[in-house]
Scaffold this motif. Structure first.
Motif, mmCIF file in Angstrom:
data_model
loop_
_atom_site.group_PDB
_atom_site.id
_atom_site.type_symbol
_atom_site.label_atom_id
_atom_site.label_comp_id
_atom_site.label_asym_id
_atom_site.label_seq_id
_atom_site.Cartn_x
_atom_site.Cartn_y
_atom_site.Cartn_z
ATOM 1 N N ARG A 25 0.839 -1.202 0.000
ATOM 2 C CA ARG A 25 0.000 0.000 0.000
ATOM 3 C C ARG A 25 0.876 1.255 0.000
ATOM 4 O O ARG A 25 0.684 2.183 0.783
ATOM 5 C CB ARG A 25 -0.954 -0.026 1.184
ATOM 6 N N PHE A 26 1.821 1.274 -0.902
ATOM 7 C CA PHE A 26 2.822 2.337 -0.925
ATOM 8 C C PHE A 26 2.192 3.711 -1.122
ATOM 9 O O PHE A 26 2.568 4.680 -0.455
ATOM 10 C CB PHE A 26 3.846 2.078 -2.027
ATOM 11 N N ASP A 27 1.231 3.839 -2.040
ATOM 12 C CA ASP A 27 0.641 5.150 -2.339
ATOM 13 C C ASP A 27 -0.043 5.749 -1.111
ATOM 14 O O ASP A 27 0.065 6.954 -0.853
ATOM 15 C CB ASP A 27 -0.356 5.034 -3.500
ATOM 16 N N ASP A 28 -0.752 4.907 -0.357
ATOM 17 C CA ASP A 28 -1.409 5.394 0.853
ATOM 18 C C ASP A 28 -0.376 5.848 1.886
ATOM 19 O O ASP A 28 -0.550 6.866 2.553
ATOM 20 C CB ASP A 28 -2.279 4.294 1.470
ATOM 21 N N ARG A 29 0.704 5.094 1.999
ATOM 22 C CA ARG A 29 1.736 5.438 2.984
ATOM 23 C C ARG A 29 2.471 6.724 2.583
ATOM 24 O O ARG A 29 2.811 7.543 3.442
ATOM 25 C CB ARG A 29 2.709 4.280 3.147
ATOM 26 N N GLU A 34 3.301 12.729 3.247
ATOM 27 C CA GLU A 34 3.135 14.082 2.721
ATOM 28 C C GLU A 34 2.291 14.935 3.671
ATOM 29 O O GLU A 34 2.610 16.112 3.918
ATOM 30 C CB GLU A 34 2.484 14.022 1.336
ATOM 31 N N VAL A 35 1.226 14.366 4.228
ATOM 32 C CA VAL A 35 0.392 15.087 5.190
ATOM 33 C C VAL A 35 1.199 15.390 6.448
ATOM 34 O O VAL A 35 1.141 16.496 6.993
ATOM 35 C CB VAL A 35 -0.868 14.266 5.538
ATOM 36 N N PHE A 36 1.959 14.419 6.900
ATOM 37 C CA PHE A 36 2.781 14.580 8.098
ATOM 38 C C PHE A 36 3.815 15.688 7.918
ATOM 39 O O PHE A 36 4.031 16.505 8.817
ATOM 40 C CB PHE A 36 3.469 13.252 8.408
ATOM 41 N N LEU A 37 4.441 15.741 6.747
ATOM 42 C CA LEU A 37 5.456 16.762 6.490
ATOM 43 C C LEU A 37 4.859 18.170 6.436
ATOM 44 O O LEU A 37 5.544 19.144 6.754
ATOM 45 C CB LEU A 37 6.191 16.466 5.173
ATOM 46 N N ARG A 38 3.589 18.260 6.066
ATOM 47 C CA ARG A 38 2.963 19.575 5.937
ATOM 48 C C ARG A 38 2.551 20.170 7.280
ATOM 49 O O ARG A 38 2.289 21.367 7.367
ATOM 50 C CB ARG A 38 1.746 19.503 5.010
ATOM 51 N N LEU A 51 -6.186 14.606 9.860
ATOM 52 C CA LEU A 51 -5.581 15.397 8.781
ATOM 53 C C LEU A 51 -5.641 14.644 7.451
ATOM 54 O O LEU A 51 -5.884 15.240 6.398
ATOM 55 C CB LEU A 51 -4.122 15.720 9.129
ATOM 56 N N VAL A 52 -5.441 13.338 7.512
ATOM 57 C CA VAL A 52 -5.526 12.509 6.308
ATOM 58 C C VAL A 52 -6.956 12.520 5.769
ATOM 59 O O VAL A 52 -7.180 12.632 4.557
ATOM 60 C CB VAL A 52 -5.060 11.064 6.600
ATOM 61 N N HIS A 53 -7.935 12.440 6.677
ATOM 62 C CA HIS A 53 -9.342 12.467 6.263
ATOM 63 C C HIS A 53 -9.695 13.790 5.593
ATOM 64 O O HIS A 53 -10.499 13.819 4.650
ATOM 65 C CB HIS A 53 -10.257 12.228 7.475
ATOM 66 N N GLN A 54 -9.097 14.878 6.073
ATOM 67 C CA GLN A 54 -9.334 16.188 5.469
ATOM 68 C C GLN A 54 -8.828 16.251 4.031
ATOM 69 O O GLN A 54 -9.274 17.080 3.240
ATOM 70 C CB GLN A 54 -8.656 17.278 6.305
ATOM 71 N N GLU A 55 -7.900 15.368 3.699
ATOM 72 C CA GLU A 55 -7.383 15.286 2.331
ATOM 73 C C GLU A 55 -8.251 14.382 1.457
ATOM 74 O O GLU A 55 -7.920 14.118 0.296
ATOM 75 C CB GLU A 55 -5.945 14.746 2.350
#
Length: 236
Positions: A25-29, A34-38, A51-55
């Motif tokens: 599940r590389f794309d999800d990870r 990316e969310v974490f870095l932001r 935060l992931v859900h907001q995306e």
């Protein structure tokens, strides 16, 4: 290195390591990274899930937790407890180091860097024949915003463990006042709250003496934060 360049480098290394080890599940990870870095905050797993859900990506808590743990394993993130037991995650950028100040009133977490302090720690370690591999410093106290509200008067039973307060007034009748005077407590005295679990007795320190107060009696003592004093902070 600019933040944009650092994040780009982190993502490239993430892709290389996760694909090299054939992590599923590389794309999800990658999206979680990316969310974490932001975010520049120290986040819990649930906050990262939100935060992931907001995306627009509905990923479950267990999957996000597994991914952030992998990120810690590969050196993209770091865990911190900050004294309250709640596990939080922050960026771990190679070649960068910072320490933390934690406000015990609002639970704010503030990062700081001080090269003089870093060099002093190395000097102290060398003088004692100690080879320092890593260190972590956490300073606990009251932030600027909370200090600005220090003149707010509260009852002692609402003060937090670790706070230094000053007695402003004492409510109640002669019996309560006499009892507090017999314990050596007077208006203007400074107290350190040793234990306050929001139920049961409070333990405070006054003039190097420990005193145990019932909640009813503590509620009659009106306090504000004591004036800040310069002291030496220690490592957690």
């Amino acid at each position: 290195m600019a933040t944009h360049a650092i994040h780009k480098q982190e993502k490239e290394q993430f892709k290389k390591l996760f694909k090299q080890d054939r992590i599923g599940r590389f794309d999800d990870r990658l999206m979680i990274l990316e969310v974490f870095l932001r975010t520049e905050h120290h986040v819990t797993v649930q906050e990262l899930v939100d935060l992931v859900h907001q995306e627009g990506r509905a990923l479950d808590v267990d999957f996000v937790k597994q991914t952030i743990d992998m990120m810690c394993h590969y050196g993209f993130a770091r865990q911190n407890h900050f004294g309250n037991g709640e596990l939080r995650y922050e960026h771990l950028h190679l070649g960068q180091h910072h320490d933390h100040m934690i406000c015990t009133k609002c639970n704010g977490i503030f990062e700081f860097q001080n090269e003089v302090m870093e060099q002093l720690q190395l000097k102290i370690a060398a003088e004692n024949g100690f080879h320092m591999l890593q260190h972590r410093m956490e300073l606990y106290g009251i932030c600027r915003q909370c200090m600005a509200r220090q003149n707010v008067v509260i009852s002692l039973d609402l003060a937090r463990t670790g706070e230094r307060v000053m007695i402003k007034s004492i409510n109640g009748g002669a019996t309560s006042r006499t009892r507090l005077l017999s314990m050596g407590l007077r208006i203007g005295d400074e107290l350190e709250v040793i234990t306050n679990l929001s139920h049961g007795q409070l333990v405070v320190a006054a003039d190097y003496k420990r005193l145990v107060l019932g909640r009813g009696l503590a509620h009659k003592i009106q306090v504000t934060l004591a004036p800040e004093k310069t002291g030496v902070a220690s490592k957690a």
